[in-house]
Each structure stands twice: as structure tokens, then as C-alpha cells.
Design a protein around this motif. Structure first.
Motif, PDB file in Angstrom:
ATOM      1  N   VAL A  88       0.835  -1.209   0.000  1.00 33.39           N
ATOM      2  CA  VAL A  88       0.000   0.000   0.000  1.00 33.39           C
ATOM      3  C   VAL A  88       0.869   1.258   0.000  1.00 33.39           C
ATOM      4  O   VAL A  88       0.601   2.210  -0.735  1.00 33.39           O
ATOM      5  CB  VAL A  88      -0.957   0.003   1.208  1.00 33.39           C
ATOM      6  CG1 VAL A  88      -1.589   1.373   1.400  1.00 33.39           C
ATOM      7  CG2 VAL A  88      -2.046  -1.040   1.019  1.00 33.39           C
ATOM      8  N   SER A  89       1.914   1.255   0.836  1.00 35.21           N
ATOM      9  CA  SER A  89       2.775   2.442   0.921  1.00 35.21           C
ATOM     10  C   SER A  89       3.450   2.724  -0.415  1.00 35.21           C
ATOM     11  O   SER A  89       3.553   3.880  -0.843  1.00 35.21           O
ATOM     12  CB  SER A  89       3.829   2.265   2.017  1.00 35.21           C
ATOM     13  OG  SER A  89       4.763   1.261   1.666  1.00 35.21           O
ATOM     14  N   ASN A  90       3.882   1.665  -1.111  1.00 35.76           N
ATOM     15  CA  ASN A  90       4.503   1.856  -2.421  1.00 35.76           C
ATOM     16  C   ASN A  90       3.497   2.371  -3.447  1.00 35.76           C
ATOM     17  O   ASN A  90       3.819   3.217  -4.281  1.00 35.76           O
ATOM     18  CB  ASN A  90       5.126   0.550  -2.917  1.00 35.76           C
ATOM     19  CG  ASN A  90       6.390   0.195  -2.166  1.00 35.76           C
ATOM     20  OD1 ASN A  90       7.071   1.062  -1.637  1.00 35.76           O
ATOM     21  ND2 ASN A  90       6.714  -1.086  -2.110  1.00 35.76           N
ATOM     22  N   ARG A  91       2.265   1.844  -3.383  1.00 35.98           N
ATOM     23  CA  ARG A  91       1.235   2.289  -4.314  1.00 35.98           C
ATOM     24  C   ARG A  91       0.859   3.751  -4.056  1.00 35.98           C
ATOM     25  O   ARG A  91       0.648   4.519  -4.992  1.00 35.98           O
ATOM     26  CB  ARG A  91      -0.013   1.414  -4.189  1.00 35.98           C
ATOM     27  CG  ARG A  91       0.159  -0.023  -4.637  1.00 35.98           C
ATOM     28  CD  ARG A  91       0.531  -0.150  -6.080  1.00 35.98           C
ATOM     29  NE  ARG A  91      -0.400   0.504  -6.979  1.00 35.98           N
ATOM     30  CZ  ARG A  91      -0.268   0.557  -8.295  1.00 35.98           C
ATOM     31  NH1 ARG A  91       0.791  -0.016  -8.863  1.00 35.98           N
ATOM     32  NH2 ARG A  91      -1.141   1.180  -9.051  1.00 35.98           N
ATOM     33  N   ILE A  92       0.760   4.121  -2.785  1.00 38.63           N
ATOM     34  CA  ILE A  92       0.424   5.511  -2.448  1.00 38.63           C
ATOM     35  C   ILE A  92       1.523   6.448  -2.944  1.00 38.63           C
ATOM     36  O   ILE A  92       1.245   7.506  -3.522  1.00 38.63           O
ATOM     37  CB  ILE A  92       0.206   5.660  -0.927  1.00 38.63           C
ATOM     38  CG1 ILE A  92      -1.104   4.979  -0.519  1.00 38.63           C
ATOM     39  CG2 ILE A  92       0.179   7.140  -0.519  1.00 38.63           C
ATOM     40  CD1 ILE A  92      -1.340   4.924   0.971  1.00 38.63           C
ATOM     41  N   GLU A  93       2.779   6.080  -2.721  1.00 37.03           N
ATOM     42  CA  GLU A  93       3.891   6.893  -3.206  1.00 37.03           C
ATOM     43  C   GLU A  93       3.839   7.013  -4.724  1.00 37.03           C
ATOM     44  O   GLU A  93       4.033   8.106  -5.286  1.00 37.03           O
ATOM     45  CB  GLU A  93       5.219   6.267  -2.782  1.00 37.03           C
ATOM     46  CG  GLU A  93       6.426   7.072  -3.234  1.00 37.03           C
ATOM     47  CD  GLU A  93       7.735   6.318  -3.036  1.00 37.03           C
ATOM     48  OE1 GLU A  93       8.786   6.897  -3.369  1.00 37.03           O
ATOM     49  OE2 GLU A  93       7.703   5.159  -2.595  1.00 37.03           O
ATOM     50  N   TYR A  94       3.548   5.910  -5.394  1.00 34.99           N
ATOM     51  CA  TYR A  94       3.433   5.912  -6.864  1.00 34.99           C
ATOM     52  C   TYR A  94       2.319   6.862  -7.308  1.00 34.99           C
ATOM     53  O   TYR A  94       2.500   7.658  -8.241  1.00 34.99           O
ATOM     54  CB  TYR A  94       3.146   4.490  -7.344  1.00 34.99           C
ATOM     55  CG  TYR A  94       2.788   4.370  -8.801  1.00 34.99           C
ATOM     56  CD1 TYR A  94       3.770   4.251  -9.780  1.00 34.99           C
ATOM     57  CD2 TYR A  94       1.451   4.364  -9.199  1.00 34.99           C
ATOM     58  CE1 TYR A  94       3.432   4.138 -11.116  1.00 34.99           C
ATOM     59  CE2 TYR A  94       1.109   4.259 -10.537  1.00 34.99           C
ATOM     60  CZ  TYR A  94       2.096   4.140 -11.485  1.00 34.99           C
ATOM     61  OH  TYR A  94       1.758   4.036 -12.807  1.00 34.99           O
ATOM     62  N   ASP A  95       1.166   6.778  -6.640  1.00 33.61           N
ATOM     63  CA  ASP A  95       0.027   7.628  -7.009  1.00 33.61           C
ATOM     64  C   ASP A  95       0.346   9.105  -6.810  1.00 33.61           C
ATOM     65  O   ASP A  95       0.021   9.938  -7.660  1.00 33.61           O
ATOM     66  CB  ASP A  95      -1.201   7.249  -6.178  1.00 33.61           C
ATOM     67  CG  ASP A  95      -1.784   5.906  -6.585  1.00 33.61           C
ATOM     68  OD1 ASP A  95      -1.397   5.399  -7.652  1.00 33.61           O
ATOM     69  OD2 ASP A  95      -2.606   5.362  -5.831  1.00 33.61           O
ATOM     70  N   ILE A  96       0.960   9.430  -5.668  1.00 34.95           N
ATOM     71  CA  ILE A  96       1.280  10.835  -5.393  1.00 34.95           C
ATOM     72  C   ILE A  96       2.235  11.373  -6.454  1.00 34.95           C
ATOM     73  O   ILE A  96       2.037  12.456  -7.002  1.00 34.95           O
ATOM     74  CB  ILE A  96       1.901  10.988  -3.989  1.00 34.95           C
ATOM     75  CG1 ILE A  96       0.876  10.646  -2.900  1.00 34.95           C
ATOM     76  CG2 ILE A  96       2.411  12.422  -3.779  1.00 34.95           C
ATOM     77  CD1 ILE A  96       1.453  10.603  -1.499  1.00 34.95           C
ATOM     78  N   ARG A  97       3.284  10.607  -6.759  1.00 32.62           N
ATOM     79  CA  ARG A  97       4.275  11.066  -7.730  1.00 32.62           C
ATOM     80  C   ARG A  97       3.637  11.236  -9.111  1.00 32.62           C
ATOM     81  O   ARG A  97       3.861  12.232  -9.804  1.00 32.62           O
ATOM     82  CB  ARG A  97       5.427  10.062  -7.811  1.00 32.62           C
ATOM     83  CG  ARG A  97       6.549  10.512  -8.742  1.00 32.62           C
ATOM     84  CD  ARG A  97       7.665   9.492  -8.841  1.00 32.62           C
ATOM     85  NE  ARG A  97       8.436   9.421  -7.605  1.00 32.62           N
ATOM     86  CZ  ARG A  97       8.408   8.398  -6.762  1.00 32.62           C
ATOM     87  NH1 ARG A  97       7.636   7.352  -7.031  1.00 32.62           N
ATOM     88  NH2 ARG A  97       9.126   8.406  -5.662  1.00 32.62           N
ATOM     89  N   THR A  98       2.810  10.260  -9.521  1.00 36.36           N
ATOM     90  CA  THR A  98       2.165  10.318 -10.830  1.00 36.36           C
ATOM     91  C   THR A  98       1.202  11.497 -10.919  1.00 36.36           C
ATOM     92  O   THR A  98       1.208  12.255 -11.897  1.00 36.36           O
ATOM     93  CB  THR A  98       1.411   9.007 -11.127  1.00 36.36           C
ATOM     94  OG1 THR A  98       2.324   7.913 -11.070  1.00 36.36           O
ATOM     95  CG2 THR A  98       0.765   9.044 -12.503  1.00 36.36           C
ATOM     96  N   HIS A  99       0.345  11.650  -9.891  1.00 38.49           N
ATOM     97  CA  HIS A  99      -0.634  12.742  -9.898  1.00 38.49           C
ATOM     98  C   HIS A  99       0.054  14.100  -9.854  1.00 38.49           C
ATOM     99  O   HIS A  99      -0.391  15.050 -10.509  1.00 38.49           O
ATOM    100  CB  HIS A  99      -1.585  12.599  -8.698  1.00 38.49           C
ATOM    101  CG  HIS A  99      -2.477  11.411  -8.797  1.00 38.49           C
ATOM    102  ND1 HIS A  99      -3.216  10.929  -7.731  1.00 38.49           N
ATOM    103  CD2 HIS A  99      -2.761  10.582  -9.836  1.00 38.49           C
ATOM    104  CE1 HIS A  99      -3.899   9.868  -8.110  1.00 38.49           C
ATOM    105  NE2 HIS A  99      -3.641   9.640  -9.377  1.00 38.49           N
ATOM    106  N   TYR A 100       1.129  14.181  -9.089  1.00 39.77           N
ATOM    107  CA  TYR A 100       1.844  15.458  -8.976  1.00 39.77           C
ATOM    108  C   TYR A 100       2.434  15.857 -10.331  1.00 39.77           C
ATOM    109  O   TYR A 100       2.277  17.003 -10.780  1.00 39.77           O
ATOM    110  CB  TYR A 100       2.949  15.319  -7.932  1.00 39.77           C
ATOM    111  CG  TYR A 100       3.751  16.589  -7.693  1.00 39.77           C
ATOM    112  CD1 TYR A 100       3.235  17.615  -6.908  1.00 39.77           C
ATOM    113  CD2 TYR A 100       5.016  16.754  -8.241  1.00 39.77           C
ATOM    114  CE1 TYR A 100       3.962  18.782  -6.678  1.00 39.77           C
ATOM    115  CE2 TYR A 100       5.752  17.906  -8.020  1.00 39.77           C
ATOM    116  CZ  TYR A 100       5.216  18.911  -7.237  1.00 39.77           C
ATOM    117  OH  TYR A 100       5.936  20.068  -7.027  1.00 39.77           O
TER     118      TYR A 100
END
Length: 584
Positions: A88-100
């Protein structure tokens, strides 16, 4: 409920809850182990003869099996917890970076004129690292420690509630330090992150302008300026370290005081027979488990506050609403763009600075418009309005009689080839730069676009041809080669509208004439807007306008404007004279 992380946590509620459940089950199993130890010790204590030792030995063997079983269950629970929460932590980091990153690409040009690139990069790197650490380590530690605290405290009350209350006496002191520590770390880390953005911007500007730095021998000066920034950054970090240095030992000290109280009052309880030896050992085991959340409290507060600061800084950018968004009209989606452009009394201002004033202009499809004017007269602004790189009031600009804001941004920009006055190339091959936005282009299309832009011969002279890697921003190419490469990038798309914003200024007049010769063939069926300072670039245009102080001062064909004897004619005479002087 989840503060600044809410948007990114919601899609992963289920695995998060499963991870928390795995921790809870593991903690329940871990909490039962000291109880088994207590029962085993009490069984040993009751065995007062060799004959009576057989039954306790069997019980101890049973307790041992139970403890091993519980330990295996704890290991399994922690494995599941790490797999679930780690994923989950890796997916959240991925989502934040992609959305940003995706959001940055949606923001208007005006945003980047007000905000430094270095600071935006710092948020995508340094701030995101703080968020990553929180989700990867701190989140599960918070849950783990919270459950450990709850289970251990509950079972300590069941063993000896009076002793538990005594052990908890230092707890208010701990709470006082937590309340004091959190805002200090939050504010100091926020200052550090904001200053790190300034440092990143300083480095980025110096690397981008390295030629200027070297040419003006400003290396030592810039090193001195960076040392001052770095010293300030060091001092800010030292203040944060000072805060941590004070509070971390305090948490450990308060935890250790609990152990001392247990030994003193628990030992007396054993002597007075109000607490068994097994109960005393189990109580100490739970207290040891309880000390871990206390000792980690400082680290978790530190990392949590860092993550909150970092996430809020990222959200500051994410909360900025793009000024230019789709307002699609159905007939625009169904319409194949022809390229008929109309300006209706168009005015535009950057803040309070009015740049364009009352522009009325009709550019028929397939025609060529030339734009001439002094520096700052509004030429580039006029060009940027057409692909909606900047936004004017509704109804002032139409393409094929449809307001430009009613076109889909993708549809609009795919139909426009825009070459800016400042060429930009990516750190990639020449082929990749030419086919940027036209990934499916065939080899013959690449060669044709390169030939039209007069860059083909230069590229073929390179050792690896179109597969030659160029440096950052095309640093290994000359100014003229950069302009011609970006021109080829626009031509390969065969756009309905072609905008050349002073894109031939770095090429010589001979090369310019060759390029224009190819473009005349290409421009026959396309609406073309040529912005230039050289009248030689514009003289064959179907219509020419001269901008002065944001207004159309003169307009017409080349011969008409020369005969008019105004600004255009004056510029024409000056350039003719300059050309004659060069030929001498």
C-alpha cells in the motif's frame, strides 16, 4: 479523517484494514505469550518435590508448544502486515508522484512564471521521500505501537491493577512533552523544506546558465553564495537536531522510570504475596512491550510531522486549479478543423499590464499571416492565445467560427504546430526530438520534415545520424540547429495551423530562404502565422500586420505597407541598408 493524505489512502482502505487486522491478530498472539510464561512459572513454583515434578513438567512442555505456536502466529501476522502495508505504501507513493507530475503538466504557463522550478522539483523529490518514509515505516509503527499499548495495558490491569496505576504515573509527563514536541518539529521541518526548495532552485539556475557563469567568471562568486545558503540550511537542520536531541532521551528516561517503579513496588507485592512470581514476570514482560511504543514515540512524532509538512507542501501545488480547462462543445468534437481564425476585439493583460488592445483580425483558412513589431509589442502573446497556452476572455478568439475555448484541448493542440522563439530540445536522440508528439511517424516522414526544416544535411554529417544523442536542452547543437530541429518537430505533424514565432532568427538568410522555399509548398493548404523581425521572412505573406503597443498599427500586403511610409516602411529601409552594408 486522514488529513492531507485522504485522497491517496481512500483507494486502499481494504488492504490497509487487512494489514491492521494482521497486526491486531499478531499483537493478540504476542500478548498471550507472557500469560503462558506466567502459568509455566507458577506451575514450577508449586512443584515442591521430585515426585510432584512430573505433572508440572508435562504442563511446561504444553506451555512451550503453545508459546512456539503463538510465536509462529505472530511471525505470520507480521509477514502479512508487512506485505499488505508495504504494498500500500509503495502504491500511495506511486500515485502521489504520478498525480503530482500530471498536475504540473496541466498548470498554465503563468504558474511557472511565479514559481521556481527548483522548489517544484524539491517537492517531487525531498518532500516525497518524507511521505514515503511515513507510509513505509511510520504508519505501521503507529498502528503496531498503538495496539501493543492497548493490549499490554489491558493485561497489566488484569494482573495487578494497583501496580499498573503506579507505573502509569509518568504518563502525563510524557503527554506534556509530546504536545510540546510535535509543533516544534512541524514548524522547523517546514522551514527546512521551504529553504531546501530555494537551494534547489539556486542549483538549477546555475546549471541551466552554466555558460553564463563560466563566461563571466562567476564560479567563485556563485560558490560563495551557495556556501551561505548551505550554512543557513545547516543551521536550520541543527535546530531540528537540537529538538530531537532533547526529546528522544526524555521518552526513554520516562519509560525506564516505569521499570524502576515495577521493580520496587512489584517486588514488595511479591514479598507480601499479593502478586505471584509468575505474575511479576508476566507484568514485566508486558511493561517491556509497553516501553517500545514509549521509546519510539519521539521517532514517530518526528516522522509524522515531517510527512504532514511534506504532504501539505505537495497539496499546495495539487490544489491549484488549472486556469485553462476543457469546455467542449459537441459540434467542435464532430468538426474537422479547417483553420479559419478570427480575433474579435481581443484584449489581453498579464495582471494589470495590458499587452493586447482591441485586436480585430480575420485569417482565412490556408492563408499566411505575417506579424511584425518591436520587442514587447505583443506578438508572442497573440500567438500563444491560439493553442490556448494562455487564456483570453470567452468569444474573443474563434477557429472555424467556434470559440477557441469550446474546442477540446487535445483536438486543438493536435491541429496546431507551434514553434516558439526559444527552442527546447530534450536529452534524447535527434530522432526522438523530431518525432516528439508523433511517435508513429515513419522514416520517410522524418526525413521529409528534416529536409523541409533544412536540418537533414547537418544530421547526416553526425556519426550516428538521427540516433545522435544531444545534451540537455540540445546543448551540443548550435542555435540554428536547435531552431531547425524544433521546426522539423512541428512540420512532421502536418498541422492545420502552423505558428512560427520568430523561429528562424538564428539561421542565416540563405538557410532561411531555403526553409521558406520548402514551407511555401507546405503552407498552401494550411493556415500559417509567421512572426519575425526580418521583413524578408514576411514579404510573401498574404497579409501582414504591424503591432505597436499591443495594437494593430498597420496592416496589408508587403507592397502596400512599404508604400504607406509608416513603421513597416521604416523597418524595411533600415534592414535594406544593413544588408547592403554587410555585402560591402
Amino acid at each position: 479523517m486522514y488529513g492531507p493524505f485522504a485522497t491517496y489512502i481512500k483507494p486502499y482502505k481494504k488492504p490497509l484494514l487487512l494489514g491492521i487486522l494482521a497486526i491486531a491478530l499478531a499483537q493478540i498472539a504476542a500478548a498471550l505469550i507472557p500469560l503462558r510464561i506466567e502459568e509455566a512459572i507458577n506451575a514450577i513454583e508449586k512443584a515442591d518435590s521430585a515426585l510432584e515434578a512430573a505433572e508440572p513438567t508435562q504442563k511446561i512442555r504444553l506451555y512451550l508448544i503453545q508459546i512456539v505456536g503463538l510465536a509462529l502466529f505472530v511471525a505470520l501476522g507480521r509477514y502479512c502486515m508487512r506485505r499488505l502495508l508495504g504494498s500500500v505504501s509503495n502504491r500511495i507513493e506511486y500515485d502521489i508522484r504520478t498525480h503530482y507530475f500530471a498536475h504540473l503538466l496541466k498548470l498554465p504557463l503563468s504558474y511557472y512564471q511565479k514559481h521556481h522550478t527548483g522548489d517544484l522539483m524539491a517537492r517531487a523529490t525531498n518532500d516525497l521521500i518524507a511521505v514515503h518514509v511515513f507510509f513505509t515505516y511510520c504508519l505501521r509503527s503507529l498502528v503496531d505501537s498503538g495496539l501493543t499499548f492497548a493490549f499490554s495495558l489491558t493485561l497489566m490491569f488484569t494482573i495487578h491493577w494497583q501496580l499498573t496505576l503506579i507505573v502509569l504515573l509518568p504518563l502525563p509527563v510524557l503527554g506534556f512533552f509530546v504536545v510540546r514536541m510535535a509543533p516544534r518539529i512541524h514548524n522547523r521541518f517546514k522551514n527546512i523544506q521551504e529553504f531546501f526548495g530555494q537551494m534547489s532552485n539556486f542549483i538549477q539556475e546555475n546549471l541551466s546558465g552554466i555558460r553564463v557563469v563560466k563566461a563571466y567568471v562567476q564560479g567563485p562568486s556563485q560558490i560563495g553564495a551557495f556556501e551561505e545558503l548551505n550554512q543557513t540550511y545547516l543551521e536550520k537542520n541543527q535546530r531540528l537536531i537540537h529538538t530531537r536531541a532533547i526529546y528522544y532521551p526524555i521518552f526513554f528516561l520516562i519509560s525506564s522510570i516505569g521499570l524502576g517503579l515495577t521493580l520496587w513496588f512489584g517486588g514488595r507485592a511479591v514479598v507480601e504475596s499479593s502478586l505471584s512470581i509468575g505474575g511479576f514476570v508476566a507484568f514485566n514482560a508486558y511493561l517491556t512491550m509497553l516501553i517500545r511504543p514509549f521509546s519510539w514515540a519521539g521517532w514517530m512524532i518526528d516522522r509524522s510531522q515531517r510527512a504532514l509538512v511534506a504532504m501539505r507542501r505537495i497539496n499546495e501545488v495539487m490544489d491549484v486549479q488549472p486556469e485553462i480547462e476543457d469546455q467542449i462543445r459537441t459540434d467542435a468534437l464532430e468538426h474537422n478543423m479547417v483553420g479559419h481564425i478570427k480575433f474579435r476585439n481581443l484584449s489581453f493583460a498579464y495582471g494589470d499590464n495590458l499587452v493586447l488592445r482591441g485586436i480585430d483580425l480575420d485569417i482565412p483558412a490556408g492563408s499566411t499571416l505575417g506579424i511584425l513589431g518591436r520587442v514587447g509589442s505583443g506578438k508572442t502573446t497573440l500567438a500563444r492565445l491560439i493553442p490556448r497556452l494562455i487564456q483570453t476572455d470567452q468569444g474573443q478568439l474563434l477557429i472555424d467560427d467556434i470559440p477557441v475555448e469550446k474546442w477540446s484541448l487535445d483536438q486543438l493542440r493536435h491541429a496546431i504546430g507551434y514553434v516558439s522563439q526559444t527552442p527546447f530540445l530534450f536529452s534524447d536522440t535527434i530522432r526522438a526530438n523530431i518525432t516528439y508528439g508523433a511517435d508513429q511517424a515513419r522514416e520517410e516522414q522524418i526525413l521529409a520534415a528534416a529536409e523541409q526544416a533544412q536540418i537533414k544535411r547537418d544530421v547526416e554529417d553526425f556519426e550516428r545520424g538521427f540516433d545522435t544523442l544531444i545534451g540537455e536542452r540540445g546543448v551540443t547543437l548550435s542555435g540554428g540547429q536547435k531552431q531547425r530541429s524544433t521546426l522539423a518537430r512541428a512540420l512532421i505533424r502536418l498541422p492545420r495551423i502552423l505558428i512560427l514565432d520568430d523561429s528562424l532568427s538564428a539561421v542565416d538568410t540563405q538557410t532561411e530562404e531555403a526553409i521558406l522555399g520548402h514551407l511555401r509548398q507546405l503552407m498552401r493548404n494550411r493556415t500559417t502565422i509567421l512572426i519575425a523581425h526580418r521583413i524578408s521572412t514576411l514579404r510573401d505573406a498574404d497579409h501582414i500586420i504591424v503591432l505597436d503597443d499591443g495594437r494593430i498599427a498597420e496592416q496589408g500586403r508587403h507592397q502596400d505597407l512599404v508604400a504607406l511610409g509608416g513603421l513597416y516602411a521604416e523597418l524595411f529601409r533600415r534592414q535594406q541598408l544593413a544588408a547592403e552594408l554587410e555585402s560591402l
